[in-house]
Write a protein that holds these residues in place. Structure first.
Motif, short mmCIF file in Angstrom:
data_model
loop_
_atom_site.label_atom_id
_atom_site.label_comp_id
_atom_site.label_asym_id
_atom_site.label_seq_id
_atom_site.Cartn_x
_atom_site.Cartn_y
_atom_site.Cartn_z
N TYR A 188 17.08 -59.93 3.90
CA TYR A 188 18.01 -58.82 3.69
C TYR A 188 17.25 -57.51 3.44
O TYR A 188 17.53 -56.48 4.06
CB TYR A 188 18.93 -59.13 2.50
N ALA A 189 16.25 -57.55 2.54
CA ALA A 189 15.47 -56.34 2.24
C ALA A 189 14.73 -55.85 3.47
O ALA A 189 14.68 -54.64 3.75
CB ALA A 189 14.48 -56.63 1.10
N ALA A 190 14.16 -56.79 4.25
CA ALA A 190 13.47 -56.40 5.48
C ALA A 190 14.43 -55.75 6.47
O ALA A 190 14.08 -54.80 7.16
CB ALA A 190 12.81 -57.62 6.12
N SER A 191 15.66 -56.26 6.53
CA SER A 191 16.65 -55.72 7.46
C SER A 191 17.12 -54.33 7.04
O SER A 191 17.44 -53.49 7.88
CB SER A 191 17.84 -56.68 7.60
N VAL A 192 17.20 -54.09 5.71
CA VAL A 192 17.52 -52.73 5.24
C VAL A 192 16.46 -51.75 5.72
O VAL A 192 16.76 -50.67 6.24
CB VAL A 192 17.63 -52.70 3.70
N MET A 193 15.20 -52.14 5.58
CA MET A 193 14.11 -51.27 6.02
C MET A 193 14.13 -51.08 7.53
O MET A 193 13.83 -50.00 8.04
CB MET A 193 12.77 -51.84 5.56
N TYR A 194 14.51 -52.13 8.25
CA TYR A 194 14.61 -52.02 9.70
C TYR A 194 15.71 -51.03 10.08
O TYR A 194 15.54 -50.22 10.99
CB TYR A 194 14.90 -53.40 10.31
N GLY A 195 16.85 -51.10 9.38
CA GLY A 195 17.94 -50.17 9.66
C GLY A 195 17.54 -48.72 9.40
O GLY A 195 17.92 -47.81 10.15
N TYR A 196 16.78 -48.50 8.34
CA TYR A 196 16.28 -47.16 8.01
C TYR A 196 15.37 -46.65 9.13
O TYR A 196 15.53 -45.53 9.62
CB TYR A 196 15.52 -47.27 6.69
N PHE A 197 14.44 -47.50 9.55
CA PHE A 197 13.52 -47.16 10.64
C PHE A 197 14.29 -46.91 11.94
O PHE A 197 14.04 -45.94 12.66
CB PHE A 197 12.52 -48.31 10.80
N LEU A 198 15.25 -47.79 12.22
CA LEU A 198 15.99 -47.71 13.48
C LEU A 198 16.81 -46.43 13.56
O LEU A 198 16.84 -45.77 14.61
CB LEU A 198 16.89 -48.94 13.62
N LYS A 199 17.47 -46.05 12.47
CA LYS A 199 18.26 -44.82 12.48
C LYS A 199 17.37 -43.60 12.68
O LYS A 199 17.73 -42.65 13.40
CB LYS A 199 19.06 -44.69 11.17
N ARG A 200 16.20 -43.66 12.10
CA ARG A 200 15.27 -42.55 12.21
C ARG A 200 14.81 -42.35 13.66
O ARG A 200 14.81 -41.22 14.18
CB ARG A 200 14.07 -42.81 11.30
N VAL A 201 14.43 -43.45 14.32
CA VAL A 201 13.96 -43.31 15.70
C VAL A 201 15.12 -43.06 16.65
O VAL A 201 14.98 -42.36 17.66
CB VAL A 201 13.15 -44.54 16.15
#
Length: 423
Positions: free
Chosen positions: A242-255
């Motif tokens: 879950y924590a890894a996926s939150v970070m992925y969502g943050y990264f994904l929205k940024r790019v």
């Protein structure tokens, strides 16, 4: 390895939710096992006492006021009280915003603006004060008071960000998954929450959702389309995902923001702006570049992870992690980044955002009981197991990615009113 260590240290996720992941390319999550813990490495502010040699870690308790909402109940005319978010807010500002979230959620942005103005006024007044000329005890006391006030402002800022994230979920008519505790269901299954998959999908661009589908395929493998099968899984490991996926969502929205801007200006790199993509396997197999062997490395690392064996008991075996992975325009675009750009986009920009990920994950999954062996390793036999369907896992991951996306949005919005993100 140096990049991975830097990224992990920049996130500050607690030791028990240390996902040990790094954005190495568009597929993002590379899981590593938590294999050895030294006495120094388990020193965390939340841990009050540690004894080695098959000993238990005693954790501090925290007094909190849970965000609650009055919910009507058909079986009880008086109604019942249910949380609208798992995180418990503590500051006066956080509790004030909690009340508005319950009574008038549409007024949260206006209330936030007022609170940010007040925080800015307080910070400006503090910065204009001059340190007393006196030395010794008076100077130490002055600096300590200033430090306490700064910490109070930071905590208030974190809870403002969290309240805005909750409000965005409420605007989308998506209820956040409540804290996962002992199940009241006779089967012991914990995931009785609604799917909301269509609503969550609408919150992302088409290109970003393609990447999210790949992320789901990476985690669930050949069970990505299986919603009914139930598996017994370590609660700690689910929290790490879950924590890894939150970070992925943050990264994904940024790019994705950058991608959508360049797409609208028609300046996308060649190969990213048309519907026909180059062979993805060929790109992954290249020897250099930020996307080098991303999928292969990720799958090998995931398959070597100790949790994979316990997941395979629930059916994640044939097809393996990454089953059904597809190429996408945004994935090809991210592959065009150089290493420095990729690392910059993968870094969470503020301590407040890091703290929100940490606290929200802990509120959702709780603090696990950590047992350390005499050899200094974490005894996984003491992990709490939960029964959850693959549909429930899919819902958790989708919510986590969306939470990370919203975190990027509110962090950027608040920083434009009250600067706190380091350059």
């Amino acid at each position: 390895m140096e990049t991975a260590a830097t990224f992990r240290s920049s996130l500050g996720i607690p030791s028990y939710y240390d996902v040990r992941s790094v954005v190495k390319g568009p597929d993002f999550v590379q899981f590593g096992s938590i294999s050895r813990v030294t006495p120094a490495s388990v020193k965390h502010p939340l841990i009050s006492h540690v004894k080695l040699g098959q000993s238990r870690v005693t954790l501090k308790s925290r007094k909190c006021t849970r965000i609650r909402s009055s919910m009507s109940s058909s079986s009880n005319s008086g109604g019942s009280t249910a949380p609208i978010a798992p995180l418990q807010l503590e500051s006066p500002i956080g509790q004030f915003l909690s009340e508005i979230l319950v009574s008038h959620p549409h007024l949260v942005p206006a209330a936030v603006e007022q609170q940010l103005e007040q925080l800015q006024t307080d910070r400006d007044a503090e910065s204009q004060k001059e340190e007393p000329a006196a030395s010794g005890t008076d100077l130490v006391l002055y600096r300590r008071i200033a430090e306490v006030k700064a910490n109070e402002r930071r905590k208030a800022l974190e809870e403002i960000l969290y309240a805005l994230i909750v409000q965005k979920f409420m605007d989308a008519s998506v209820s956040l998954i409540p804290s996962i505790g002992p199940s009241l269901d006779p089967s012991g299954q914990v995931d009785k929450w609604p799917s909301h998959e269509e609503k969550l999908e609408r919150l992302h661009s088409h290109e970003a959702y393609e990447m999210i589908q790949n992320h789901l395929a990476l985690i669930l493998g050949n069970r990505v389309a299986d919603s009914s099968s139930v598996a017994q899984i370590s609660k700690l490991r689910v929290g790490q995902v879950y924590a890894a996926s939150v970070m992925y969502g943050y990264f994904l929205k940024r790019v994705d923001q950058r991608f959508q801007l360049e797409k609208s200006m028609r300046i996308l790199p060649q190969g990213s702006d048309d519907g026909v993509l180059s062979n993805t396997q060929e790109m992954v197999g290249q020897e250099d570049g930020p996307g080098t062997d991303v999928a292969a490395n990720t799958f090998r690392t995931a398959q070597s992870h100790p949790e994979v064996s316990s997941w395979s008991a629930g059916g994640v075996s044939a097809g393996g992690f990454g089953h059904g992975m597809k190429s996408s325009r945004l994935r090809t675009y991210v592959m065009s980044f150089d290493g420095e750009t990729l690392h910059r986009y993968a870094t969470i920009r503020s301590k407040e955002a890091v703290s929100i990920i940490e606290k929200h994950t802990e509120a959702l999954f709780g603090r696990p009981e950590i047992v350390i062996t005499p050899e200094g390793t974490v005894d996984s036999s003491k992990d709490e197991l939960i029964k959850i369907s693959f549909g429930g896992l899919r819902r958790l991951v989708l919510e986590a990615v969306t939470f990370g996306s919203f975190l990027w949005d509110v962090e950027s919005h608040v920083d434009s009113r009250y600067h706190f993100v380091a350059n």
